[in-house]
Design an enzyme around this catalytic site. Structure first.
Site, PDB file in Angstrom:
ATOM      1  N   THR A  10      36.418  36.511  39.088  1.00 14.06           N
ATOM      2  CA  THR A  10      37.723  36.385  39.346  1.00 14.06           C
ATOM      3  C   THR A  10      38.634  36.928  38.587  1.00 14.06           C
ATOM      4  OG1 THR A  10      39.314  34.658  39.539  1.00 14.06           O
ATOM      5  CG2 THR A  10      37.406  34.234  38.347  1.00 14.06           C
ATOM      6  N   ASP A  11      39.897  37.324  38.827  1.00 13.92           N
ATOM      7  CA  ASP A  11      40.914  38.042  37.635  1.00 13.92           C
ATOM      8  C   ASP A  11      41.115  36.901  36.508  1.00 13.92           C
ATOM      9  OD1 ASP A  11      42.614  36.086  39.097  1.00 13.92           O
ATOM     10  OD2 ASP A  11      43.888  37.429  39.728  1.00 13.92           O
ATOM     11  N   GLU A  12      40.657  35.606  36.914  1.00  9.66           N
ATOM     12  CA  GLU A  12      40.958  34.557  35.920  1.00  9.66           C
ATOM     13  C   GLU A  12      40.140  34.685  34.559  1.00  9.66           C
ATOM     14  OE1 GLU A  12      41.877  30.472  36.907  1.00  9.66           O
ATOM     15  OE2 GLU A  12      42.868  31.214  38.928  1.00  9.66           O
ATOM     16  N   TYR A  58      37.598  25.991  34.273  1.00 12.55           N
ATOM     17  CA  TYR A  58      37.109  26.719  35.588  1.00 12.55           C
ATOM     18  C   TYR A  58      36.916  28.291  35.163  1.00 12.55           C
ATOM     19  CZ  TYR A  58      37.685  29.840  39.456  1.00 12.55           C
ATOM     20  OH  TYR A  58      37.411  31.051  40.503  1.00 12.55           O
ATOM     21  N   LYS A 100      33.551  30.554  35.134  1.00 11.81           N
ATOM     22  CA  LYS A 100      33.413  31.884  35.912  1.00 11.81           C
ATOM     23  C   LYS A 100      33.077  32.999  35.077  1.00 11.81           C
ATOM     24  CE  LYS A 100      33.836  32.823  39.727  1.00 11.81           C
ATOM     25  NZ  LYS A 100      32.730  32.561  40.933  1.00 11.81           N
TER      26      LYS A 100
HETATM   27  P1  NAD Z   1      35.722  27.295  48.131  1.00 10.34           P
HETATM   28  O1  NAD Z   1      36.091  26.352  46.912  1.00 10.34           O
HETATM   29  O2  NAD Z   1      36.840  27.187  49.167  1.00 10.34           O
HETATM   30  O3  NAD Z   1      34.320  27.218  48.502  1.00 10.34           O
HETATM   31  C1  NAD Z   1      33.229  27.085  47.551  1.00 10.34           C
HETATM   32  C2  NAD Z   1      32.190  26.886  48.587  1.00 10.34           C
HETATM   33  O4  NAD Z   1      30.834  26.771  47.489  1.00 10.34           O
HETATM   34  C3  NAD Z   1      32.020  25.567  49.437  1.00 10.34           C
HETATM   35  O5  NAD Z   1      31.730  25.969  50.717  1.00 10.34           O
HETATM   36  C4  NAD Z   1      30.932  24.853  48.850  1.00 10.34           C
HETATM   37  O6  NAD Z   1      30.406  23.721  49.336  1.00 10.34           O
HETATM   38  C5  NAD Z   1      30.059  25.710  48.276  1.00 10.34           C
HETATM   39  N1  NAD Z   1      29.415  25.304  46.718  1.00 10.34           N
HETATM   40  C6  NAD Z   1      29.835  24.524  45.839  1.00 10.34           C
HETATM   41  N2  NAD Z   1      29.019  24.035  44.823  1.00 10.34           N
HETATM   42  C7  NAD Z   1      27.953  24.589  45.496  1.00 10.34           C
HETATM   43  C8  NAD Z   1      26.634  24.501  45.021  1.00 10.34           C
HETATM   44  N3  NAD Z   1      26.103  23.764  43.776  1.00 10.34           N
HETATM   45  N4  NAD Z   1      25.586  25.019  45.919  1.00 10.34           N
HETATM   46  C9  NAD Z   1      25.913  25.554  46.808  1.00 10.34           C
HETATM   47  N5  NAD Z   1      27.085  25.551  47.497  1.00 10.34           N
HETATM   48  C10 NAD Z   1      28.145  25.212  46.712  1.00 10.34           C
HETATM   49  O7  NAD Z   1      35.943  28.577  47.210  1.00 10.34           O
HETATM   50  P2  NAD Z   1      36.602  29.814  47.498  1.00 10.34           P
HETATM   51  O8  NAD Z   1      38.070  29.909  47.232  1.00 10.34           O
HETATM   52  O9  NAD Z   1      36.271  30.634  48.935  1.00 10.34           O
HETATM   53  O10 NAD Z   1      36.032  31.028  46.524  1.00 10.34           O
HETATM   54  C11 NAD Z   1      34.793  31.550  46.784  1.00 10.34           C
HETATM   55  C12 NAD Z   1      34.199  32.445  45.522  1.00 10.34           C
HETATM   56  O11 NAD Z   1      35.432  33.423  45.198  1.00 10.34           O
HETATM   57  C13 NAD Z   1      34.379  31.697  44.033  1.00 10.34           C
HETATM   58  O12 NAD Z   1      33.359  32.233  43.611  1.00 10.34           O
HETATM   59  C14 NAD Z   1      35.520  31.919  43.611  1.00 10.34           C
HETATM   60  O13 NAD Z   1      35.390  31.585  42.000  1.00 10.34           O
HETATM   61  C15 NAD Z   1      35.795  33.165  43.845  1.00 10.34           C
HETATM   62  N6  NAD Z   1      37.154  33.846  43.856  1.00 10.34           N
HETATM   63  C16 NAD Z   1      38.152  33.149  44.628  1.00 10.34           C
HETATM   64  C17 NAD Z   1      39.664  33.449  44.664  1.00 10.34           C
HETATM   65  C18 NAD Z   1      40.689  32.595  45.251  1.00 10.34           C
HETATM   66  O14 NAD Z   1      41.723  33.140  45.195  1.00 10.34           O
HETATM   67  N7  NAD Z   1      40.272  31.526  46.263  1.00 10.34           N
HETATM   68  C19 NAD Z   1      39.680  34.442  43.826  1.00 10.34           C
HETATM   69  C20 NAD Z   1      39.138  35.151  43.291  1.00 10.34           C
HETATM   70  C21 NAD Z   1      37.536  34.743  43.242  1.00 10.34           C
HETATM   71  O1  DAU Z   2      43.296  34.262  40.720  1.00  9.45           O
HETATM   72  C1  DAU Z   2      42.208  33.902  41.293  1.00  9.45           C
HETATM   73  C2  DAU Z   2      41.831  32.401  41.369  1.00  9.45           C
HETATM   74  O2  DAU Z   2      43.021  31.867  42.267  1.00  9.45           O
HETATM   75  C3  DAU Z   2      40.561  31.897  41.961  1.00  9.45           C
HETATM   76  O3  DAU Z   2      39.557  32.433  40.900  1.00  9.45           O
HETATM   77  C4  DAU Z   2      40.646  30.336  41.918  1.00  9.45           C
HETATM   78  O4  DAU Z   2      39.514  29.972  42.718  1.00  9.45           O
HETATM   79  C5  DAU Z   2      41.580  30.153  43.120  1.00  9.45           C
HETATM   80  O5  DAU Z   2      41.816  28.566  43.047  1.00  9.45           O
HETATM   81  C6  DAU Z   2      42.967  30.753  42.387  1.00  9.45           C
HETATM   82  O6  DAU Z   2      43.552  29.880  41.290  1.00  9.45           O
HETATM   83  P1  DAU Z   2      44.969  29.714  40.949  1.00  9.45           P
HETATM   84  O7  DAU Z   2      45.241  28.609  39.833  1.00  9.45           O
HETATM   85  O8  DAU Z   2      45.755  30.827  40.713  1.00  9.45           O
HETATM   86  O9  DAU Z   2      45.393  28.871  42.609  1.00  9.45           O
HETATM   87  P2  DAU Z   2      46.112  27.757  42.719  1.00  9.45           P
HETATM   88  O10 DAU Z   2      46.357  27.784  44.403  1.00  9.45           O
HETATM   89  O11 DAU Z   2      45.855  26.420  42.525  1.00  9.45           O
HETATM   90  O12 DAU Z   2      47.744  27.933  42.146  1.00  9.45           O
HETATM   91  C7  DAU Z   2      48.348  29.245  42.346  1.00  9.45           C
HETATM   92  C8  DAU Z   2      49.746  29.135  41.669  1.00  9.45           C
HETATM   93  O13 DAU Z   2      50.435  27.954  42.185  1.00  9.45           O
HETATM   94  C9  DAU Z   2      49.406  28.588  40.133  1.00  9.45           C
HETATM   95  O14 DAU Z   2      50.306  29.561  39.362  1.00  9.45           O
HETATM   96  C10 DAU Z   2      49.707  27.096  39.988  1.00  9.45           C
HETATM   97  C11 DAU Z   2      50.792  27.033  40.993  1.00  9.45           C
HETATM   98  N1  DAU Z   2      50.908  25.799  42.028  1.00  9.45           N
HETATM   99  C12 DAU Z   2      49.772  25.459  42.345  1.00  9.45           C
HETATM  100  C13 DAU Z   2      49.422  24.036  42.914  1.00  9.45           C
HETATM  101  C14 DAU Z   2      48.174  23.752  43.505  1.00  9.45           C
HETATM  102  C15 DAU Z   2      51.919  24.946  41.898  1.00  9.45           C
HETATM  103  O15 DAU Z   2      53.071  25.416  41.552  1.00  9.45           O
HETATM  104  N2  DAU Z   2      51.850  23.857  42.689  1.00  9.45           N
HETATM  105  C16 DAU Z   2      50.627  23.432  43.136  1.00  9.45           C
HETATM  106  O16 DAU Z   2      50.704  22.094  43.769  1.00  9.45           O
END
Ligand code: NAD
Ligand code: DAU
Length: 336
Positions: A124-126, A148, A152
């Site tokens: 992730t970019d984080e 988190y 990662k």
């Molecule tokens: P999500 O939380 O929607 O889904 C995660 C999935 O992983 C779920 O289906 C869960 O059941 C499964 N899981 C959790 N723990 C597990 C374990 N111990 N064994 C097997 N399965 C397990 O996540 P997402 O938002 O789809 O993110 C997917 C991947 O992409 C993650 O690695 C996250 O770090 C990365 N990512 C997410 C974002 C974003 O914006 N959501 C951005 C960049 C990278």
């Molecule tokens: O950047 C990639 C990441 O993006 C992934 O690695 C993470 O898995 C994914 O959860 C996401 O993280 P963020 O913290 O950026 O996403 P979130 O949706 O939780 O929040 C996005 C922005 O919105 C952040 O600046 C916090 C703000 N926010 C979030 C929530 C849930 C609010 O203002 N109010 C809220 O209720």
């Protein structure tokens, strides 16, 4: 024909990736290893013939026996499975370390023993932390700020060590914030959309000026496909779109699309350690021929439309006791 192991394929991005992959590579066999945690929100019900080539193994990526079973006959691994919500990692980070660090290590070790030919770690970019101006390249320092992000980054670094030490062909992708269908409604875009449809307010953290870079999950799937086709083992690829927007503007767009005004925003206390801005330089991946196709305004409009037509999906999630307890713990008493 190839056999691919997808971890976390029942989550938001993993399920979008599986649907994309099935449509483009119908001959491939897919194994989805997923623990089906609270976040397993993706639709994994069979919907077409190709789906019969998809097998779900319900199990933990941190369990070596399960992972060995899931990896039988597999050529490539795409590793999405993780605990993913920053706010939950602030409440309690233990499971983040188990899944994101030990789970990743368990997969790498099994991949080494099974002669896996491609291992893609979805980072992730984080991992870079926050940046005020400019954009992170793949050579920028890792300065993760939330538990988190630190978990990662740890997984990301263990991947590097398996490439350097064991010659395991690992590629790492670092993507910006995803949005699209089947995103769990604890994340900002689906939380805001569904709250507004329910007639509730949207909780905006701090001054709302924090900036995120947004990508549609389908563009992310295309980027991973490109990395699998043309990426070099041992390399890292940023996946970003340049579509950056402060949270308050994002809220404004969602409010407008749903016919609501500023009175539907509730300002709440800021997230501790809240990263101000993420921004990626994605020129390395663009050189491989990838570029995003879904413009943010259009993608957001379609996503709002999707949540409007899939109320039963998200209402089931939001109606669960565990979800309500989480929301209460996260937001109660935080009004500014
Ligand atoms: P999500 O939380 O929607 O889904 C995660 C999935 O992983 C779920 O289906 C869960 O059941 C499964 N899981 C959790 N723990 C597990 C374990 N111990 N064994 C097997 N399965 C397990 O996540 P997402 O938002 O789809 O993110 C997917 C991947 O992409 C993650 O690695 C996250 O770090 C990365 N990512 C997410 C974002 C974003 O914006 N959501 C951005 C960049 C990278
Ligand atoms: O950047 C990639 C990441 O993006 C992934 O690695 C993470 O898995 C994914 O959860 C996401 O993280 P963020 O913290 O950026 O996403 P979130 O949706 O939780 O929040 C996005 C922005 O919105 C952040 O600046 C916090 C703000 N926010 C979030 C929530 C849930 C609010 O203002 N109010 C809220 O209720």
């Amino acid at each position: 024909m190839a056999k691919l192991l997808v971890t976390g394929g029942s989550g938001f991005i993993g399920s979008n990736f599986i649907r994309y992959w099935q449509a483009r590579h119908a001959q491939d066999e897919l194994v989805n290893l997923d623990l089906l945690t609270y976040a397993a929100s993706g639709d994994d019900a069979p919907s077409n013939g190709a789906r019969s080539k998809l097998r779900l193994i319900k199990g933990d990526i941190a369990d070596p026996a399960t992972v060995r079973r899931a990896m039988k006959g597999v050529k490539a691994v795409v590793h999405f499975a993780a605990e993913t919500h920053v706010d939950r990692s602030i409440q309690n980070s233990q499971i983040f370390l188990k899944t994101n660090v030990l789970g990743t290590h368990t997969l790498l070790e099994a991949a080494r023993q099974n002669g896996i030919q491609k291992f893609v770690y979805i980072s992730t970019d984080e991992v870079y932390g926050s940046i005020e101006k400019g954009s992170f390249t793949e050579y920028s320092q890792l300065r993760p700020n939330s538990p988190y992000a630190a978990s990662k980054a740890s997984g990301d670094l263990i991947c590097r060590s398996y490439w350097v030490t064991h010659n395991l062909p690992v590629m790492v992708t670092r993507c910006c914030n995803n949005y699209g269908p089947y995103q769990f409604p604890e994340k900002v875009i689906p939380l805001f959309i569904t709250n507004l449809i329910e007639g509730k307010k949207v909780p905006l953290y701090g001054d709302g000026m924090n900036v995120r870079e947004w990508i549609h999950a389908l563009d992310h799937a295309r980027a991973i496909e490109r990395v699998m086709e043309a990426g070099e083992p041992g390399e890292i690829y940023n996946i970003g779109t340049g579509q950056e927007i402060p949270n308050v503007e994002l809220a404004g767009k969602i409010l407008k699309a749903l016919g609501k005004g500023g009175e539907s925003i509730e300002r709440v206390k800021d997230r501790p350690g809240h990263d101000f801005r993420y921004s990626l330089d994605s020129s390395k991946l663009k050189k491989l021929g990838w570029s995003p196709e879904i413009e943010f305004e259009k993608g957001l409009k379609d996503t709002i439309g999707w949540y409007r037509t899939h109320e039963s999906w998200w209402k089931k999630i939001k109606g669960k006791g565990a979800f309500k307890t989480y929301i209460k713990k996260q937001y109660a008493g935080r009004a500014r």
